[in-house]
Structures are given as C-alpha cells and as structure tokens.
Design a protein around this motif. Structure first.
Motif, PDB file in Angstrom:
ATOM      1  N   PHE A 161       0.821  -1.208   0.000  1.00 30.72           N
ATOM      2  CA  PHE A 161       0.000   0.000   0.000  1.00 30.72           C
ATOM      3  C   PHE A 161       0.856   1.259   0.000  1.00 30.72           C
ATOM      4  O   PHE A 161       0.497   2.260  -0.618  1.00 30.72           O
ATOM      5  N   ILE A 162       1.986   1.214   0.653  1.00 26.22           N
ATOM      6  CA  ILE A 162       2.920   2.345   0.581  1.00 26.22           C
ATOM      7  C   ILE A 162       3.439   2.499  -0.844  1.00 26.22           C
ATOM      8  O   ILE A 162       3.581   3.619  -1.347  1.00 26.22           O
ATOM      9  N   ALA A 163       3.689   1.386  -1.514  1.00 25.76           N
ATOM     10  CA  ALA A 163       4.129   1.426  -2.914  1.00 25.76           C
ATOM     11  C   ALA A 163       3.056   2.044  -3.802  1.00 25.76           C
ATOM     12  O   ALA A 163       3.359   2.839  -4.705  1.00 25.76           O
ATOM     13  N   ILE A 164       1.785   1.692  -3.561  1.00 27.36           N
ATOM     14  CA  ILE A 164       0.682   2.278  -4.337  1.00 27.36           C
ATOM     15  C   ILE A 164       0.671   3.791  -4.170  1.00 27.36           C
ATOM     16  O   ILE A 164       0.601   4.536  -5.152  1.00 27.36           O
ATOM     17  N   ILE A 165       0.755   4.251  -2.935  1.00 29.41           N
ATOM     18  CA  ILE A 165       0.727   5.697  -2.663  1.00 29.41           C
ATOM     19  C   ILE A 165       1.912   6.391  -3.312  1.00 29.41           C
ATOM     20  O   ILE A 165       1.763   7.440  -3.950  1.00 29.41           O
ATOM     21  N   ALA A 166       3.090   5.807  -3.207  1.00 25.51           N
ATOM     22  CA  ALA A 166       4.293   6.412  -3.797  1.00 25.51           C
ATOM     23  C   ALA A 166       4.180   6.494  -5.316  1.00 25.51           C
ATOM     24  O   ALA A 166       4.488   7.530  -5.914  1.00 25.51           O
ATOM     25  N   VAL A 167       3.735   5.418  -5.941  1.00 26.24           N
ATOM     26  CA  VAL A 167       3.610   5.405  -7.409  1.00 26.24           C
ATOM     27  C   VAL A 167       2.585   6.433  -7.865  1.00 26.24           C
ATOM     28  O   VAL A 167       2.816   7.168  -8.834  1.00 26.24           O
ATOM     29  N   LEU A 168       1.444   6.526  -7.169  1.00 23.09           N
ATOM     30  CA  LEU A 168       0.415   7.488  -7.568  1.00 23.09           C
ATOM     31  C   LEU A 168       0.872   8.929  -7.367  1.00 23.09           C
ATOM     32  O   LEU A 168       0.533   9.803  -8.174  1.00 23.09           O
ATOM     33  N   ILE A 169       1.652   9.191  -6.339  1.00 24.92           N
ATOM     34  CA  ILE A 169       2.177  10.550  -6.141  1.00 24.92           C
ATOM     35  C   ILE A 169       3.186  10.894  -7.236  1.00 24.92           C
ATOM     36  O   ILE A 169       3.161  11.996  -7.785  1.00 24.92           O
ATOM     37  N   ILE A 170       4.055   9.948  -7.563  1.00 25.04           N
ATOM     38  CA  ILE A 170       5.068  10.199  -8.597  1.00 25.04           C
ATOM     39  C   ILE A 170       4.425  10.392  -9.968  1.00 25.04           C
ATOM     40  O   ILE A 170       4.829  11.261 -10.743  1.00 25.04           O
ATOM     41  N   LEU A 171       3.401   9.598 -10.270  1.00 23.00           N
ATOM     42  CA  LEU A 171       2.765   9.654 -11.590  1.00 23.00           C
ATOM     43  C   LEU A 171       1.620  10.660 -11.681  1.00 23.00           C
ATOM     44  O   LEU A 171       0.972  10.767 -12.720  1.00 23.00           O
ATOM     45  N   PHE A 172       1.372  11.395 -10.610  1.00 24.90           N
ATOM     46  CA  PHE A 172       0.266  12.344 -10.556  1.00 24.90           C
ATOM     47  C   PHE A 172       0.184  13.277 -11.763  1.00 24.90           C
ATOM     48  O   PHE A 172      -0.858  13.350 -12.416  1.00 24.90           O
ATOM     49  N   PRO A 173       1.238  14.025 -12.113  1.00 27.73           N
ATOM     50  CA  PRO A 173       1.116  14.951 -13.251  1.00 27.73           C
ATOM     51  C   PRO A 173       0.893  14.232 -14.577  1.00 27.73           C
ATOM     52  O   PRO A 173       0.156  14.711 -15.439  1.00 27.73           O
ATOM     53  N   ILE A 174       1.505  13.078 -14.745  1.00 27.92           N
ATOM     54  CA  ILE A 174       1.336  12.319 -15.994  1.00 27.92           C
ATOM     55  C   ILE A 174      -0.108  11.839 -16.121  1.00 27.92           C
ATOM     56  O   ILE A 174      -0.733  11.971 -17.180  1.00 27.92           O
ATOM     57  N   LEU A 175      -0.659  11.310 -15.046  1.00 30.04           N
ATOM     58  CA  LEU A 175      -2.027  10.799 -15.082  1.00 30.04           C
ATOM     59  C   LEU A 175      -3.049  11.915 -15.263  1.00 30.04           C
ATOM     60  O   LEU A 175      -4.076  11.719 -15.921  1.00 30.04           O
ATOM     61  N   LEU A 176      -2.773  13.091 -14.697  1.00 27.61           N
ATOM     62  CA  LEU A 176      -3.679  14.232 -14.899  1.00 27.61           C
ATOM     63  C   LEU A 176      -3.770  14.615 -16.375  1.00 27.61           C
ATOM     64  O   LEU A 176      -4.862  14.762 -16.926  1.00 27.61           O
ATOM     65  N   ARG A 177      -2.626  14.793 -16.992  1.00 28.70           N
ATOM     66  CA  ARG A 177      -2.634  15.161 -18.409  1.00 28.70           C
ATOM     67  C   ARG A 177      -3.184  14.046 -19.280  1.00 28.70           C
ATOM     68  O   ARG A 177      -3.942  14.294 -20.213  1.00 28.70           O
ATOM     69  N   LEU A 178      -2.802  12.838 -18.982  1.00 34.83           N
ATOM     70  CA  LEU A 178      -3.270  11.701 -19.759  1.00 34.83           C
ATOM     71  C   LEU A 178      -4.794  11.591 -19.705  1.00 34.83           C
ATOM     72  O   LEU A 178      -5.435  11.317 -20.723  1.00 34.83           O
TER      73      LEU A 178
END
Length: 128
Positions: free
Chosen positions: A90-107
């Motif tokens: 679950f920590i990995a999920i949170i870390a990945v989503l925080i790191i990919l936040f700008p990419i996922l927003l634009r995508l």
C-alpha cells in the motif's frame, strides 16, 4: 505512432483535430503549477479545447479509472513479484500514484478530449 491516430494525440498531448500543436502551455511535467494550463484554442486549426464550460470535469472520471488501474498494477507488482507485505504494498501504491500524478492528470484530459474530437486531415493542412 503515426499522425492521425488517437493514440498519437493522447500520448503527445497534441490537438486532437490537427495534431500539429501541443494543447498545453508548458510541456514540462515537472512544473506542477502549470501542468494543466492549456492554450484556449489551437493556433493551427482553431479548435477550442474547452468545448463547453467545465468540459474537463468529465476527465475526473477518466483520471479515477487510470489511478485505479495504476494502483492495482503497483499492488500486484509489489505484493506478488517483490513478495512485499500488505503494508509495504500500500505504501508502494501511494508512492507510485504521487510520482505519476502529473502524468495521469494530463493523460486523463488527453483521453477525455479524444473521446469527442477526431483527427481531420483537412484541418491538419489548414493554416490559420
């Protein structure tokens, strides 16, 4: 990717109608304060990116789906492949989503606008 495909427009963030210009003012995803700032319209074909008021609120649903998919993938990779504990996964999920936040927003915005606008080869040639 060939010009004219929706995948090209989605991945590059280019105008869905002519695919000659980026929809975003700043192409750099590291500049978080301007990650969603867009041109009002395409300088090449004249397409208004915000088709109606609050048009991109619908992109929130696309963003939700993308985040769920990425979260599931992060969990599977962390838990099954790296044999992590549930807490670490679950920590990995949170870390990945925080790191990919700008990419996922634009995508999500790119996917959403491409659901409604298709490539037009005549608009790609037209210069305004």
């Amino acid at each position: 990717m060939r010009k004219g495909s929706k995948l090209n427009s989605i991945l590059t963030g280019s105008c869905p109608r002519c695919q000659n210009e980026s929809m975003y003012l700043d192409k750099n995803l590291v500049h978080l304060n301007s990650v969603l700032k867009m041109h009002e319209k395409c300088r090449n074909c004249g397409l208004r990116y915000q088709i109606e008021p609050s048009f991109f609120f619908g992109a929130m649903y696309v963003s939700y789906g993308l985040n769920v998919g990425v979260g599931i993938a992060a969990f599977i990779i962390s838990y099954l492949f790296f044999d992590s504990s549930i807490e670490t996964s679950f920590i990995a999920i949170i870390a990945v989503l925080i790191i990919l936040f700008p990419i996922l927003l634009r995508l999500s915005r790119n996917i959403y606008i491409n659901m409604f606008i298709s490539y037009d080869p005549k608009a790609a040639i037209k210069e305004i």
